[in-house]
Design a protein around this motif. Structure first.
Motif, mmCIF file in Angstrom:
data_model
loop_
_atom_site.group_PDB
_atom_site.id
_atom_site.type_symbol
_atom_site.label_atom_id
_atom_site.label_comp_id
_atom_site.label_asym_id
_atom_site.label_seq_id
_atom_site.Cartn_x
_atom_site.Cartn_y
_atom_site.Cartn_z
ATOM 1 N N GLU A 15 -0.539 10.660 -2.714
ATOM 2 C CA GLU A 15 0.698 11.116 -2.069
ATOM 3 C C GLU A 15 0.559 12.553 -1.565
ATOM 4 O OE1 GLU A 15 3.907 10.271 -4.823
ATOM 5 O OE2 GLU A 15 3.570 8.123 -4.632
ATOM 6 N N GLY B 229 -2.107 -1.253 -3.567
ATOM 7 C CA GLY B 229 -3.020 -1.760 -2.532
ATOM 8 C C GLY B 229 -3.034 -3.275 -2.487
ATOM 9 N N PRO C 102 -9.888 -1.987 -3.333
ATOM 10 C CA PRO C 102 -8.932 -2.971 -2.824
ATOM 11 C C PRO C 102 -7.565 -2.802 -3.509
ATOM 12 C CG PRO C 102 -10.353 -4.005 -4.442
ATOM 13 C CD PRO C 102 -10.712 -2.537 -4.417
ATOM 14 N N GLN C 103 -7.560 -2.221 -4.693
ATOM 15 C CA GLN C 103 -6.312 -2.042 -5.445
ATOM 16 C C GLN C 103 -6.566 -1.136 -6.652
ATOM 17 O OE1 GLN C 103 -4.367 -5.475 -7.665
ATOM 18 N NE2 GLN C 103 -2.743 -5.042 -6.198
ATOM 19 N N GLU D 284 -9.714 2.084 1.975
ATOM 20 C CA GLU D 284 -8.973 0.963 1.389
ATOM 21 C C GLU D 284 -9.355 -0.343 2.058
ATOM 22 O OE1 GLU D 284 -4.754 1.558 1.480
ATOM 23 O OE2 GLU D 284 -4.360 -0.260 0.326
ATOM 24 N N TYR E 25 1.119 6.567 6.189
ATOM 25 C CA TYR E 25 -0.064 6.181 5.402
ATOM 26 C C TYR E 25 -0.785 7.388 4.778
ATOM 27 C CZ TYR E 25 -4.288 3.884 3.819
ATOM 28 O OH TYR E 25 -5.300 3.421 3.010
ATOM 29 N N ASP E 26 -0.961 8.459 5.557
ATOM 30 C CA ASP E 26 -1.748 9.599 5.053
ATOM 31 C C ASP E 26 -0.977 10.493 4.079
ATOM 32 O OD1 ASP E 26 -4.138 8.978 6.366
ATOM 33 O OD2 ASP E 26 -3.286 9.697 8.246
ATOM 34 N N HIS E 27 0.354 10.551 4.241
ATOM 35 C CA HIS E 27 1.180 11.319 3.306
ATOM 36 C C HIS E 27 2.370 10.477 2.874
ATOM 37 C CE1 HIS E 27 -1.171 14.580 5.153
ATOM 38 N NE2 HIS E 27 -1.067 15.134 3.956
ATOM 39 N N PRO E 28 2.110 9.455 2.090
ATOM 40 C CA PRO E 28 3.178 8.498 1.765
ATOM 41 C C PRO E 28 4.232 9.057 0.801
ATOM 42 C CG PRO E 28 1.194 7.984 0.527
ATOM 43 C CD PRO E 28 0.834 9.102 1.455
ATOM 44 N N LYS E 29 5.443 8.526 0.939
ATOM 45 C CA LYS E 29 6.489 8.857 -0.031
ATOM 46 C C LYS E 29 6.148 8.218 -1.367
ATOM 47 C CE LYS E 29 9.891 8.058 3.038
ATOM 48 N NZ LYS E 29 11.078 7.347 3.458
ATOM 49 N N LEU E 30 5.585 7.027 -1.284
ATOM 50 C CA LEU E 30 5.177 6.312 -2.493
ATOM 51 C C LEU E 30 3.864 5.602 -2.225
ATOM 52 C CD1 LEU E 30 5.659 5.181 -5.357
ATOM 53 C CD2 LEU E 30 7.063 3.402 -4.335
ATOM 54 N N ARG E 31 2.849 5.945 -3.018
ATOM 55 C CA ARG E 31 1.567 5.271 -2.905
ATOM 56 C C ARG E 31 1.562 4.087 -3.895
ATOM 57 N NH1 ARG E 31 -3.021 3.659 -0.039
ATOM 58 N NH2 ARG E 31 -3.201 1.891 -1.450
ATOM 59 N N LEU E 32 1.339 2.899 -3.347
ATOM 60 C CA LEU E 32 1.339 1.662 -4.149
ATOM 61 C C LEU E 32 -0.101 1.237 -4.423
ATOM 62 C CD1 LEU E 32 4.090 0.007 -1.965
ATOM 63 C CD2 LEU E 32 4.380 0.926 -4.268
ATOM 64 N N PHE F 160 3.704 -0.787 6.430
ATOM 65 C CA PHE F 160 2.264 -1.011 6.503
ATOM 66 C C PHE F 160 2.017 -2.497 6.261
ATOM 67 C CE2 PHE F 160 -2.038 -1.190 4.724
ATOM 68 C CZ PHE F 160 -2.741 -0.387 5.601
ATOM 69 N N SER G 26 0.790 -1.241 0.000
ATOM 70 C CA SER G 26 0.000 0.000 0.000
ATOM 71 C C SER G 26 0.819 1.287 0.000
ATOM 72 C CB SER G 26 -0.958 0.023 1.194
ATOM 73 O OG SER G 26 -2.072 -0.792 0.920
ATOM 74 N N ARG H 21 -1.660 7.845 -7.750
ATOM 75 C CA ARG H 21 -0.434 7.988 -6.977
ATOM 76 C C ARG H 21 -0.220 9.449 -6.564
ATOM 77 N NH1 ARG H 21 5.747 6.930 -8.851
ATOM 78 N NH2 ARG H 21 6.451 7.983 -6.984
#
Lengths: 245, 101
Positions: free
Chosen positions: B91, A111, B73-74, B99, A102-109, A143, A97, B87
């Motif tokens: 971010e 899920g 979910p993704q 989620e 979580y709320d301000h991620p460096k990288l959002r994946l 996470f 994820s 993204r």
């Protein structure tokens, strides 16, 4: 892509294949080309009665795609499932994820996509990764999308957990007693130092003789480049062009 | 039987600001003509539930600023990689994420 990289992927496919037992019902989900090839290779070699259910397979007998996959898993019918993660830790938890907060991620994946349920409901889960770095194998994931085992409050419906981890360098296995990932074997041509240097947690190698995986046999090699690759091109055409040209 | 046929533009007009919208998702079988009309209408504040995983349509609606809350979910563009708008917005903390694991 060079031939050494091709060989590296083929070794991983061989390692995955050898972890599968004849008669097992084995499922691969989205973006799992190496596991899919491993399943096909096992079926064409030592496990003719393997039942692979490969997501994206045009000959798949499921009518509703991914939706039905989850139904099959929830009934407890899956013996082996494959998962991966952008981070994997010593306890076998996976992160799909976020890197960072979580709320301000460096990288959002993307899920987790049901990975928590699949990790619980499959009899065993094999993790696979396309790279092996300290960024990926971390002491603790940022996470937890899915855990390898339940803590003290084991849920009655949990059916299994982590079995092995297959990387471009090695095969790790899950130590059930100590609830941690340890090194099992090296892929051919890889040194122990390489694995230790690129892993962010202790793999319990001190004082242990770590075996090297036997290279692919001629039978495995010809099955892989023959019927397995032919079938793979119908499921993962882009990836196959990238790996085998 | 009542005739349910309508144009994509007529269908898209049923979607209003702030609605909870479900869309077929992934990278195939997406209702693209209707989605394009929704984008043209400048819809805002949607709660979006892609079924099952979010792909192209989800990323487009997020990138256009139409989505306030995303239940998922993704979200991924499969073999083409990470969904760039999802993204960027996640971010920056500009999406409310519901989620599921």
């Amino acid at each position: 892509m060079g031939s050494s990289q091709t060989e590296s992927f083929e070794k991983m496919i061989g390692a995955i294949s050898r972890l599968l037992k004849n008669g097992e019902m084995v499922v691969t989900g989205t973006l799992s080309p190496l596991p899919a090839a491993g399943c096909l290779l096992a079926k064409h070699t030592h496990a003719p009665d393997l039942e692979p259910m490969l997501y994206g397979d045009p000959e798949n007998r499921l009518s509703e795609g991914l939706h039905e996959f989850f139904g099959v898993a929830q009934k407890g019918k899956v013996d082996v499932f494959f998962l991966s993660g952008l981070q994997i830790d010593r306890q076998g938890s996976i992160n799909l994820s976020v890197i960072g907060d979580y709320d301000h991620p460096k990288l959002r994946l993307p899920g987790g996509a049901g990975s928590a349920m699949l990790y619980s409901m499959s009899r065993r889960t094999i993790l696979f990764t396309m790279t092996h770095t300290k960024k990926l194998f971390v002491p603790k994931v940022d996470f937890v999308n899915a855990a390898a085992f339940d803590g003290e409050t084991r849920t009655p419906w949990r059916r299994g957990g982590l079995s092995h981890v297959v990387t471009p360098l090695c095969v790790m296995k899950f130590d059930e007693d100590r609830k941690r990932v340890v090194l099992d074997s090296l892929l051919p041509g890889v040194t122990l130092d390489q694995v230790v240097e690129n892993t962010g947690f202790d793999l319990d190698v001190a004082g242990r003789e770590i075996p090297v995986m036997e290279p692919l046999t001629e039978e495995e090699q010809s099955a892989l480049r023959g019927p397995v690759l032919e079938k793979m091109r119908t499921i993962y055409p882009l990836v196959c062009r990238m790996i085998w040209g | 039987m009542k005739d349910k046929l309508m144009t994509a533009a007529e269908a898209a007009r049923m979607v209003e600001d702030g609605m909870h919208l479900g869309v077929g998702a992934g990278m195939a079988m997406n209702p693209m003509p209707v989605i394009r009309e929704i984008l043209r209408n400048g819809i805002r504040g949607l709660t979006l539930t892609p079924v099952l995983t979010g792909g192209y349509v989800t990323d487009l609606l997020i990138g256009a600023g139409a989505v306030e809350t995303i239940q998922f979910p993704q979200i991924v563009l499969d073999e083409f990689g990470l969904a760039p708008h999802f993204r960027k917005w996640a971010e920056a903390g500009r999406l409310k994420l519901l989620e599921t694991m």
